[in-house]
Design an enzyme around this catalytic site. Sequence first.
Site, PDB file in Angstrom:
ATOM      1  N   PRO A 188     -73.055 -13.255  95.236  1.00  0.00           N
ATOM      2  CA  PRO A 188     -73.907 -12.188  94.694  1.00  0.00           C
ATOM      3  C   PRO A 188     -73.165 -11.426  93.596  1.00  0.00           C
ATOM      4  O   PRO A 188     -72.025 -11.001  93.789  1.00  0.00           O
ATOM      5  CB  PRO A 188     -74.168 -11.281  95.896  1.00  0.00           C
ATOM      6  CG  PRO A 188     -73.803 -12.089  97.099  1.00  0.00           C
ATOM      7  CD  PRO A 188     -72.758 -13.062  96.649  1.00  0.00           C
ATOM      8  N   GLU A 189     -73.801 -11.289  92.448  1.00  0.00           N
ATOM      9  CA  GLU A 189     -73.212 -10.547  91.340  1.00  0.00           C
ATOM     10  C   GLU A 189     -73.832  -9.153  91.300  1.00  0.00           C
ATOM     11  O   GLU A 189     -74.780  -8.871  92.030  1.00  0.00           O
ATOM     12  CB  GLU A 189     -73.475 -11.290  90.026  1.00  0.00           C
ATOM     13  CG  GLU A 189     -72.796 -12.655  89.935  1.00  0.00           C
ATOM     14  CD  GLU A 189     -71.284 -12.540  89.726  1.00  0.00           C
ATOM     15  OE1 GLU A 189     -70.804 -11.427  89.429  1.00  0.00           O
ATOM     16  OE2 GLU A 189     -70.603 -13.558  89.864  1.00  0.00           O
ATOM     17  N   HIS A 198     -74.604 -15.943 112.399  1.00  0.00           N
ATOM     18  CA  HIS A 198     -74.056 -15.461 111.127  1.00  0.00           C
ATOM     19  C   HIS A 198     -74.456 -14.028 110.805  1.00  0.00           C
ATOM     20  O   HIS A 198     -74.250 -13.560 109.704  1.00  0.00           O
ATOM     21  CB  HIS A 198     -74.487 -16.382 109.984  1.00  0.00           C
ATOM     22  CG  HIS A 198     -74.048 -17.797 110.172  1.00  0.00           C
ATOM     23  ND1 HIS A 198     -72.722 -18.143 110.371  1.00  0.00           N
ATOM     24  CD2 HIS A 198     -74.748 -18.950 110.205  1.00  0.00           C
ATOM     25  CE1 HIS A 198     -72.641 -19.457 110.514  1.00  0.00           C
ATOM     26  NE2 HIS A 198     -73.850 -19.968 110.436  1.00  0.00           N
ATOM     27  N   ARG A 251     -70.051 -17.055 105.518  1.00  0.00           N
ATOM     28  CA  ARG A 251     -68.624 -17.282 105.219  1.00  0.00           C
ATOM     29  C   ARG A 251     -67.733 -16.097 105.573  1.00  0.00           C
ATOM     30  O   ARG A 251     -66.514 -16.202 105.525  1.00  0.00           O
ATOM     31  CB  ARG A 251     -68.466 -17.677 103.752  1.00  0.00           C
ATOM     32  CG  ARG A 251     -69.175 -19.002 103.478  1.00  0.00           C
ATOM     33  CD  ARG A 251     -69.037 -19.438 102.056  1.00  0.00           C
ATOM     34  NE  ARG A 251     -67.645 -19.734 101.687  1.00  0.00           N
ATOM     35  CZ  ARG A 251     -67.257 -20.084 100.471  1.00  0.00           C
ATOM     36  NH1 ARG A 251     -68.149 -20.165  99.514  1.00  0.00           N
ATOM     37  NH2 ARG A 251     -65.998 -20.342 100.220  1.00  0.00           N
TER      38      ARG A 251
END
Length: 271
Positions: free
Chosen positions: A2-3, A89, A107
């Site tokens: 994500p930017e 998750h 992650r």
Amino acid sequence: MPELPEVEVTRRSFADAIAGAKIHAVALGKPLRWPLGVAPQALVGQCVMAVRRRGKYLLLDLQQGLLMIHLGMSGSLRFAGHLPERGPHDHFDLVTDRGTLRLHDPRRFGAVVWAADEDHPHARKLLARLGMEPLGDGFDFVAFHAGLRASRMPIKQLLLAGKLVVGVGNIYASEVLFLARIRPTARASSLGPQRARRLHGAIREVLERAVQQGGSTLRDFSSADGSAGHFQLQASVYGRDGQPCRLCGTPVRMLRQGQRSSYFCPHCQRS
Ligand SMILES: [Zn+2]
């Protein structure tokens, strides 16, 4: 990953809905990149006052202190009245009287960190070295140009480092430099006022467009209300090695800077 535009789109998708919500419970999953820094129980009963953003951190202002949320490589937030059972998750649930804010992060490079205020060491460690915000009023041209003049780095790498201005990730850097007609290898200190002015404007334009388009760099991106970022970035040069420049038809070139790919048009970006 994500930017900044995706983070801003995420912020806008739940900031109003959660403002004023009272925290009923906090549930933690597996450890994230950094520990929470406070007993979860200490958050219960507090209200979420507002949601701000600094760089790629979302800052949830509580009555006492703030929660800093980073999405890491693969994180996403949902905010809804009814969410399914927590999955393997889902590593952070903030249950409020208005709904649950959930961090899903396969992650686990993301994080949720509490700090008493922004001067607290936990907050300073994450926020103090961030460059200027490119969106909003804080992106001062004089300070930006002074920062360019002080750096001997190639402009692409200076932008990526995020210490002068935040939010110009690898894709955006190529797009911004194309729009400003500056070659990625140009030394930052070599940019005179005219080119610096173009660059300053291009950074704003590219990032604002990405926010308006709903966040654009992640195929699987969706904001916290579940709506998808359905516009892919219409890249001018990024990922277009060998294809004709959209302005002049010259084949776009790719080069490596550091470990990252930069794309440019050798005709439109001559120096
Ligand atoms: Zn061109």
